[in-house]
Design a protein around this motif. Sequence first.
Motif, PDB file in Angstrom:
ATOM      1  N   ILE A 411      14.411  90.061 -33.842  1.00  0.00           N
ATOM      2  CA  ILE A 411      13.471  89.471 -34.792  1.00  0.00           C
ATOM      3  C   ILE A 411      14.048  89.563 -36.191  1.00  0.00           C
ATOM      4  O   ILE A 411      14.434  90.638 -36.655  1.00  0.00           O
ATOM      5  N   THR A 412      14.110  88.422 -36.886  1.00  0.00           N
ATOM      6  CA  THR A 412      14.787  88.390 -38.188  1.00  0.00           C
ATOM      7  C   THR A 412      14.146  89.287 -39.219  1.00  0.00           C
ATOM      8  O   THR A 412      14.830  89.907 -40.025  1.00  0.00           O
ATOM      9  N   THR A 413      12.825  89.368 -39.186  1.00  0.00           N
ATOM     10  CA  THR A 413      12.176  90.189 -40.214  1.00  0.00           C
ATOM     11  C   THR A 413      12.441  91.667 -40.005  1.00  0.00           C
ATOM     12  O   THR A 413      12.230  92.473 -40.890  1.00  0.00           O
ATOM     13  N   ALA A 414      12.912  92.032 -38.805  1.00  0.00           N
ATOM     14  CA  ALA A 414      13.123  93.454 -38.530  1.00  0.00           C
ATOM     15  C   ALA A 414      14.555  93.880 -38.806  1.00  0.00           C
ATOM     16  O   ALA A 414      14.917  95.026 -38.546  1.00  0.00           O
TER      17      ALA A 414
END
Lengths: 439, 116
Positions: A411-414
């Motif tokens: 997940i990119t936000t992570a």
Amino acid sequence: MAAPKFAFLLLNLISILPLLVSSFSVDRPTDRRILVLLDDLSLKSSHSLFFSSLKSRGFDLDFKLADDPAIAVKRYGQYMYDGLILLSPSTERFGGSLDVEGVLDFVDSGHDLIVAADANASDLIRNIAAECGVDFDEDPSAVVVDHSSYAVSETEGDHTLIAADDFIQSDVILGNKKIEAPVLFKGIGHSLNPANSMVLKALSASPSSYSTNPSSKLSSQPPSLYGTAISLVSVVQARNAARIMISGSLDMFSNRLFRAGVQKSGSLNKYEKSGNEQFITELSKWIFHERGHLKAVNLRHNKVGESEEPSMYRINDDLEFSVEIFEWSGSSWVPHVSKDVQVQFYMMSPYVLKTLSTNGKGLYHTSFKVPDVYGVFQFKVEYQKLGYTSLSLSKQIPVRPFKHNEYERFITTAFPYYGASFSMMAGFFIFSGVYLYNK
Amino acid sequence: MGKSATTSDVHALFHSLRSAYAATANHLKIIDLYIVFAIVTAVIQVAYMAIVGSFPFNSFLSGVLSCVGTAVLAVSLRIQVNKDNKEFKDLPPERAFADFVLCNLVLHLVIMNFLG
């Protein structure tokens, strides 16, 4: 030798059975058996054109005097007729077991009704009409008078015979052939409650008409019913598809007015034949469900690429929806073609509202993406068009959120958290190295 | 009069702290640096979460826990290795370091699992 003969006879008898089931059914919405209640048996001959046109379209008419004690619409809980025509305006009480409640129950169970009133309409008829949403003028001696839209006539000069041509604009209700000649009308007028959405004016009076007693002086107060608020013939379509026609004139159905020529006052056009026959015939076709009756079948939905209907969708799924809508043509179901059937994907409010596209053969379909909200949704099709039976379909389907393994792998936000954890590992190695080899 | 007294008090406090800290052993200073690195990384992650939101929460927890766990293990190493600490006089520093390495292994195993 007797056995095959007997078997043949039995087979013949069995083949008669389908005929016994020839009444109104969901598959054949057109009514079959109609009870006609008359004030006066001479109506059978004075209105014979109307009755013969009904008979020629295949209806079984059962004529009875309105106070005949043998009248019964229901027997053992089943209705014996599919339609009721009340051409008995002056009857105070019906014979037999029929009364206002009985007529209303008849309509409430989905059957059709034609009511004709007259200048001497009884309270019974007025009550029936009031329950159907139509209010006749309270003055029992008032008729509709029109001094600028009357039918030019050699015999009658009090302008109570009016030539009306303000029809409802609907090809479904009045047929697709335009009614050229005005309709001759002589009787009482009624008004409709503007809050009632199911009752429509099939024939309105002109703005110069008013409802009054023609033989008495005009009172100082203005008449309670006047102008286009007066409806001469109204139709009601109930939510269970029962259709009611209420006319303020019994003479409108008579042979005399069917055959009469008509010239509207103030107009130079003289018509050989009034529009009555066409108007009444087309309207009766609509009332008895020969036109404008829809059915929707096969409401289906599935994920794009699959053919089975799933029991649950996931958010952000792509799905396809289809429904088939047919229209009764009087003898068979034909595809209904329309550009404005819509489907809603609804949970407390429509999250998706799409217009369905049709393939011309009655199949309406569309595809859309399930919204990013989970819960229990409904596919809703609410189709209400003037003159057609209303369609109200819904199918419930739950929508679930992502399973934990249905997210993207990384997940990119992570990414900062991934970075922090790996940097901690690297830091640990570097620290141990530095700590151990530090002098 | 009071103000200059407080500011000079603060200055004096700072000075004494700095000189006392300078007197600590080198290996302890290395551990302290490592702890500061871990805490700073944790604070950065919390600030990021405050801006962007807590999706996915498990990754956030894993990241913060790796920093905080590292800091905690480093602190316990520092306690056990410090010669001035009477409680752990008899504990060999090699043993403390071995415990530190094993605990870090377990910590990173858990972190990798929970990171998603």
